[in-house]
Design an enzyme around this catalytic site. Structure first.
Site, short mmCIF file in Angstrom:
data_model
loop_
_atom_site.label_atom_id
_atom_site.label_comp_id
_atom_site.label_asym_id
_atom_site.label_seq_id
_atom_site.Cartn_x
_atom_site.Cartn_y
_atom_site.Cartn_z
N ARG A 50 0.85 -1.20 0.00
CA ARG A 50 0.00 0.00 0.00
C ARG A 50 0.89 1.24 0.00
O ARG A 50 0.52 2.29 0.51
CB ARG A 50 -0.92 0.02 1.24
CG ARG A 50 -1.73 -1.22 1.46
CD ARG A 50 -2.74 -1.51 0.34
NE ARG A 50 -3.41 -2.77 0.55
CZ ARG A 50 -2.96 -3.94 0.07
NH1 ARG A 50 -1.85 -4.00 -0.66
NH2 ARG A 50 -3.62 -5.06 0.30
N ARG A 79 3.31 5.19 4.67
CA ARG A 79 3.30 3.95 5.45
C ARG A 79 4.49 3.13 4.98
O ARG A 79 4.46 2.49 3.93
CB ARG A 79 2.01 3.17 5.24
CG ARG A 79 1.96 2.02 6.24
CD ARG A 79 0.63 1.35 6.26
NE ARG A 79 0.58 0.36 5.18
CZ ARG A 79 -0.34 -0.58 5.12
NH1 ARG A 79 -1.30 -0.63 6.02
NH2 ARG A 79 -0.35 -1.45 4.15
N ARG A 99 -1.63 -8.58 7.37
CA ARG A 99 -2.72 -9.31 6.69
C ARG A 99 -2.78 -8.96 5.21
O ARG A 99 -3.03 -9.82 4.37
CB ARG A 99 -4.05 -9.03 7.37
CG ARG A 99 -4.70 -7.70 7.03
CD ARG A 99 -6.17 -7.70 7.40
NE ARG A 99 -6.40 -7.49 8.81
CZ ARG A 99 -6.59 -6.29 9.38
NH1 ARG A 99 -6.52 -5.19 8.65
NH2 ARG A 99 -6.82 -6.19 10.67
N TRP A 129 -10.22 -8.50 10.31
CA TRP A 129 -10.00 -7.99 8.95
C TRP A 129 -10.55 -6.58 8.81
O TRP A 129 -9.98 -5.74 8.10
CB TRP A 129 -10.67 -8.93 7.93
CG TRP A 129 -10.72 -8.30 6.58
CD1 TRP A 129 -9.72 -8.32 5.64
CD2 TRP A 129 -11.78 -7.49 6.04
NE1 TRP A 129 -10.11 -7.58 4.54
CE2 TRP A 129 -11.37 -7.06 4.76
CE3 TRP A 129 -13.02 -7.09 6.51
CZ2 TRP A 129 -12.16 -6.26 3.96
CZ3 TRP A 129 -13.82 -6.28 5.70
CH2 TRP A 129 -13.38 -5.88 4.44
N ASP A 153 -10.84 -3.13 9.84
CA ASP A 153 -10.10 -2.16 10.67
C ASP A 153 -11.03 -1.33 11.55
O ASP A 153 -10.56 -0.67 12.49
CB ASP A 153 -9.36 -1.19 9.76
CG ASP A 153 -8.09 -1.81 9.20
OD1 ASP A 153 -7.56 -2.73 9.84
OD2 ASP A 153 -7.64 -1.35 8.13
N GLN A 164 -10.39 0.10 -3.75
CA GLN A 164 -10.66 -0.43 -2.41
C GLN A 164 -12.16 -0.56 -2.16
O GLN A 164 -12.61 -1.53 -1.59
CB GLN A 164 -10.05 0.49 -1.35
CG GLN A 164 -10.19 -0.02 0.06
CD GLN A 164 -10.03 1.09 1.08
OE1 GLN A 164 -10.78 2.07 1.12
NE2 GLN A 164 -9.01 0.96 1.92
N THR A 208 -4.93 -2.66 -3.56
CA THR A 208 -6.02 -3.13 -2.73
C THR A 208 -6.03 -4.65 -2.70
O THR A 208 -5.73 -5.29 -3.72
CB THR A 208 -7.39 -2.61 -3.25
OG1 THR A 208 -8.42 -3.48 -2.77
CG2 THR A 208 -7.48 -2.58 -4.76
N GLY A 209 -6.42 -5.18 -1.55
CA GLY A 209 -6.53 -6.63 -1.39
C GLY A 209 -7.56 -7.22 -2.34
O GLY A 209 -7.60 -8.44 -2.53
O1 IFM Z 1 -8.51 -5.38 6.03
C1 IFM Z 1 -8.33 -4.00 5.98
C2 IFM Z 1 -6.98 -3.74 5.39
O2 IFM Z 1 -5.98 -4.33 6.15
C3 IFM Z 1 -6.73 -2.27 5.26
N1 IFM Z 1 -7.76 -1.63 4.52
C4 IFM Z 1 -9.10 -1.86 5.03
C5 IFM Z 1 -9.40 -3.34 5.18
C6 IFM Z 1 -10.79 -3.51 5.78
O3 IFM Z 1 -10.92 -2.77 6.96
#
Ligand code: IFM
Length: 804
Positions: A346, A356, A362, A493, A495, A692, A711-712
């Site tokens: 990120r 950051r 995670r 997960w 936040d 995101q 983004t995840g």
């Molecule tokens: O899971 C988190 C992630 O670590 C950071 N962005 C927001 C997500 C959901 O809160």
């Protein structure tokens, strides 16, 4: 409205209208040298760290300026424009342009005043500088003389924040001078009498450069104000208007690199020149510029190498299905997005400014999952790294510094860690992400020996990978809440859910349940009988607890507060229906068939929208409990009932695991960038990368998406599609193929590299089912099930699967 199209063959997104609703960007480079460039040439560069190695300046949250600008001026008419539409911004009636974002390169073509320009921005493979290669062609019938000016705005301090805010210091350490064909910027030039290796206050002279190859420099400028002129902007710099730069460097205040050359072009003639940017000492900068003397040949070769590398990386998994949107995402853009997220975490985008300075535990462990099927060797390197950031108590370090030093790190138990990283405590879920990630890697590669590899812990000691995973189980076991389910700790997960040491999270409980299933496979393999018994017992106990406490008629609740109040029950006035506990109840294997289908139906009814499923409903407003931080966001935004795109991957996977191909694919399409190419004005973000979140139905801007690229979502959707929809489900012994697809799909093909073999898989669906298995033929031999054991794999393996 659409602004461009996908060129599948070249793996490019082509922007045909430059006035996009937001900067649409691309990533160039590697962890050594990163560069971000928008379709209007806005963006910045950095060496190693976006926070501490910033070379080119970019102003965040502004109108995409400054950038890598190339200006062209007709010396007869004195008219000028730029090789990207902005910053000059000519009338789009007369200025025509295309921007081609490709895999690690961006090409911009412009036609104006019968002059065609093509600039290619890239970072050569394994090099740590950037190239702006420009070709200019005269399409008019007369000879033309053009002054071409490249402009790069250096930061005054490699630390992004210092450059922006500490003006009383950062402005007074920079000088620029001209060296033949390049501007040299020196920071702390006054320390030039220090010997090599010496420093004062940890400082020494260091250098950046902006060079020109392929033509002589006719004038130059190293001072921003002198280039732009007071009360001018990037759209009308004085140096460009006059056709001659001031030949002045900077000494204090703001530096820049600007170089002009005059090109004479006969009718039909093309000339090529190259601008170069980097953070290099003077001698090396000179050598780099010299290397591009014959820029035409050098750049052509470098671009070919780059394309070959990236297309090679993507080639390990390619599909041909009836859906062009699905094909382009899986074959190119989601895959490339996964690589970028894997590389940059990120750290650097137009939203993340690089401050950051580390990896979220995670986030990174999940990001790895997106590239395992494409580059398992790259993935395992990072798995090792993340295991080395696990504390010996089994928890993950919430933030893993880029300077991570395994075996010697402080932990959230130490005040120093908390002070340095700003992370005050462990999170409940961090280390639990290791289970699916390690399992996916071992199953993809068959490298079961990885379980015995010894890896250090973050703080002290070392252990095998198998033991690392056992410690992660122990961490959850040692952090249970009031009812005996995993505690929510600082966050799970989500936040925005602070459940604390007494509160409990259903999501984490489901992850923990799933982790035990995975670890049992490893324990079986290792014949670790005692531990298997322990896992069986613990899992049974946990399963019963979740069933007794968390199933609420037609849904799983979200958890318990510190005082034991239920979060997410049917009768709550707000947030009574949550997405993740439903999808994870299926993914984890905890939900029975009836619960799974009921919970998924409820998601579909209550949470689904035309842009994806919202994270929960109704949003928090008047009834948030103390740890429900989501209430700080506007309704329909982010964790407060936004469409949190990362969770789309899990609902896709859950539906696919249940064999609901129609719904799984429906969820994919609702939030897939490529599927929104024609409504780009609503989504705003690039139609080729994930964001995101998308604003939910409670927002007046329903459908607008935010926080591009890093983004995840990239990895969860990739897993949802590859493992879920396409049904690629490797395990230790081979590959199961269990697609869940739209009924209308008649047939599709997959090329998959797997354990050194090339699999060509054709899936037939003559009966138009959404999932199911009739027969499978592998290299001419009919197998009794949809599973290919390792021993049946050959160098080229031909697979025919009949779903119906
Ligand atoms: O899971 C988190 C992630 O670590 C950071 N962005 C927001 C997500 C959901 O809160």
């Amino acid at each position: 409205m659409r602004y461009g199209y996908f060129d599948e063959a070249k793996k490019e997104y082509v922007i045909t209208r430059p006035d996009t609703p937001a900067p649409w960007v691309n990533y160039l480079g590697s962890p050594e040298y990163g560069a971000i460039v928008s379709n209007n040439a806005g963006g910045y560069s950095f060496a190693k760290s976006g926070a501490n190695g910033r070379i080119l300046r970019y102003i965040f949250n502004q109108f995409d300026q400054p950038g890598r600008y190339i200006y062209l001026r007709d010396n007869e008419s004195k008219d000028y424009w730029s090789a990207s539409w902005q910053p000059v911004g000519k009338d789009l009636e007369t200025y025509k342009s295309e921007c081609h974002h490709g895999t690690a390169y961006t090409k911009m073509m412009a036609d104006y005043s019968e002059i065609h320009s093509e600039v290619r921005y890239y970072v050569p493979l394994e090099r740590s500088y950037e190239v702006w290669s420009l070709a200019v062609t005269n399409y008019s019938e007369k000879k033309r003389e053009l002054t071409v000016t490249g402009y790069a705005e250096f930061t005054n301090n490699s630390n992004y924040e210092q450059d922006q805010v500490n003006l009383q210091y950062s402005q007074y350490i920079t000088q620029t001078v001209f060296r033949g064909n390049r501007v040299r910027q020196m920071i702390h030039a006054n320390l030039d009498r220090l010997e090599e290796g010496e420093n004062i206050d940890n400082k020494n002279v260091f250098n950046r450069f902006f060079g020109l190859a392929g033509a002589d420099v006719n004038s130059w400028c190293g001072d921003k104000e002198s280039f732009l002129g007071r009360y001018h902007g990037y759209n009308n710099p004085e140096g460009v208007i006059t056709g001659k730069l001031s030949n002045k460097g900077n000494y204090n205040e703001n530096s820049c690199g600007a170089l002009s050359t005059v090109l004479s072009l006969a009718p039909g003639e093309t000339k090529e020149i190259t601008f170069l940017v980097g953070m290099k000492g003077d001698a090396e900068a000179g050598e780099i510029v010299e290397h591009y003397k014959n820029c035409q040949d050098v750049c052509k070769k470098e671009l070919e190498e780059l394309i070959e590398y990236w297309h090679g990386q993507l080639s390990h998994f390619q599909i041909r299905t009836p859906s062009p949107e699905f094909n382009t995402m899986i074959n190119t853009w989601n895959a490339y997005n996964c690589f970028m997220t894997f590389i940059w975490s990120r750290a650097a985008s137009f939203t993340y400014c690089g401050l950051r300075n580390g990896y979220g535990y995670r986030d990174t462990v999940q990001d790895i999952q997106g590239v395992i099927h494409l580059a398992p060797e790259m993935a395992v390197e990072k798995i090792r790294f993340m295991l080395s950031a696990q504390v010996d108590n089994g928890g993950g370090l919430p933030l893993v510094k880029f300077t991570h030093n395994p075996g010697h790190e402080d932990t959230p138990d130490d005040a120093s860690y908390v002070q340095e990283t700003g992370h005050p405590a462990y999170r409940a879920d961090d280390a639990l992400w290791l289970f699916p990630t390690v399992y996916k890697y071992v199953s993809e590669t068959g490298n079961v020996a990885f379980m015995d590899e010894v890896i250090p812990f973050a703080n002290k000691g070392e252990a095998t990978v198998y033991e690392h995973l056992k410690r992660a189980i122990a961490f959850s076991e040692n952090h249970l809440g009031k009812h005996g389910m995993p505690a929510g700790l600082y966050a799970d997960w989500n936040d925005c859910l602070r459940l604390g040491k007494d509160g409990e999270s259903t999501f984490v409980a489901l992850q923990y349940y799933y982790a035990m299933t995975i670890l049992r496979e490893f324990a079986d393999y290792k014949e670790d009988k005692e531990y298997i018994e322990y896992l069986n017992e613990s899992q049974k106990k946990l399963g019963k607890l979740i069933q007794d406490l968390c199933w609420n008629e037609d849904r799983f609740i979200r958890g318990f507060t510190e005082d034991g109040a239920v979060i997410g029950k049917r009768t709550d006035p707000e947030a009574n229906m949550w997405l993740n506990p439903q999808s994870w109840a299926v993914i984890s294997g905890l939900a029975d068939d009836a619960q799974a289908d009921l919970a998924l139906d409820m998601v579909y009814k209550r949470l689904n929208t035309e842009y994806g499923a919202i994270l929960m409903d109704p949003p928090y407003h008047a009834h948030a409990f103390e740890g429900a931080l989501a209430v700080i966001y506007n309704a329909g935004t982010k964790e407060n009932a936004g469409i949190f795109s990362q969770s789309q991957g899990w609902i896709i996977l859950a539906e696919a695991l249940r064999g609901h191909g129609e719904r799984a694919f429906g969820y994919f399409m609702e939030n897939a960038p490529a599927a929104q190419n024609d409504r780009a004005e609503i989504r705003r973000l690039e139609p080729y990368c994930y964001g995101q979140f998308t604003e939910g139905k409670a927002s007046p801007n329903f459908g607008r998406s935010h926080v591009h690229w890093l983004t995840g979502t990239a990895s969860t959707v990739m897993v949802g599609c590859v493992e879920g929809i396409l049904g690629m489900r490797p395990d230790f012994g081979g590959l199961r193929i269990a697609p869940s697809v739209p009924k209308e799909w008649d047939k599709f093909e997959i090329d998959k590299d797997f354990r050194g073999c090339k699999l060509h898989i054709t899936v037939h669906n003559p009966g138009h089912v959404e999932s199911g298995f009739k027969k499978m033929i592998v290299n001419g031999e009919e197998l009794g099930e949809n599973y290919i054991p390792q021993e049946k794999l050959t160098e080229i393996t031909e697979v025919e699967l009949f779903m119906s």
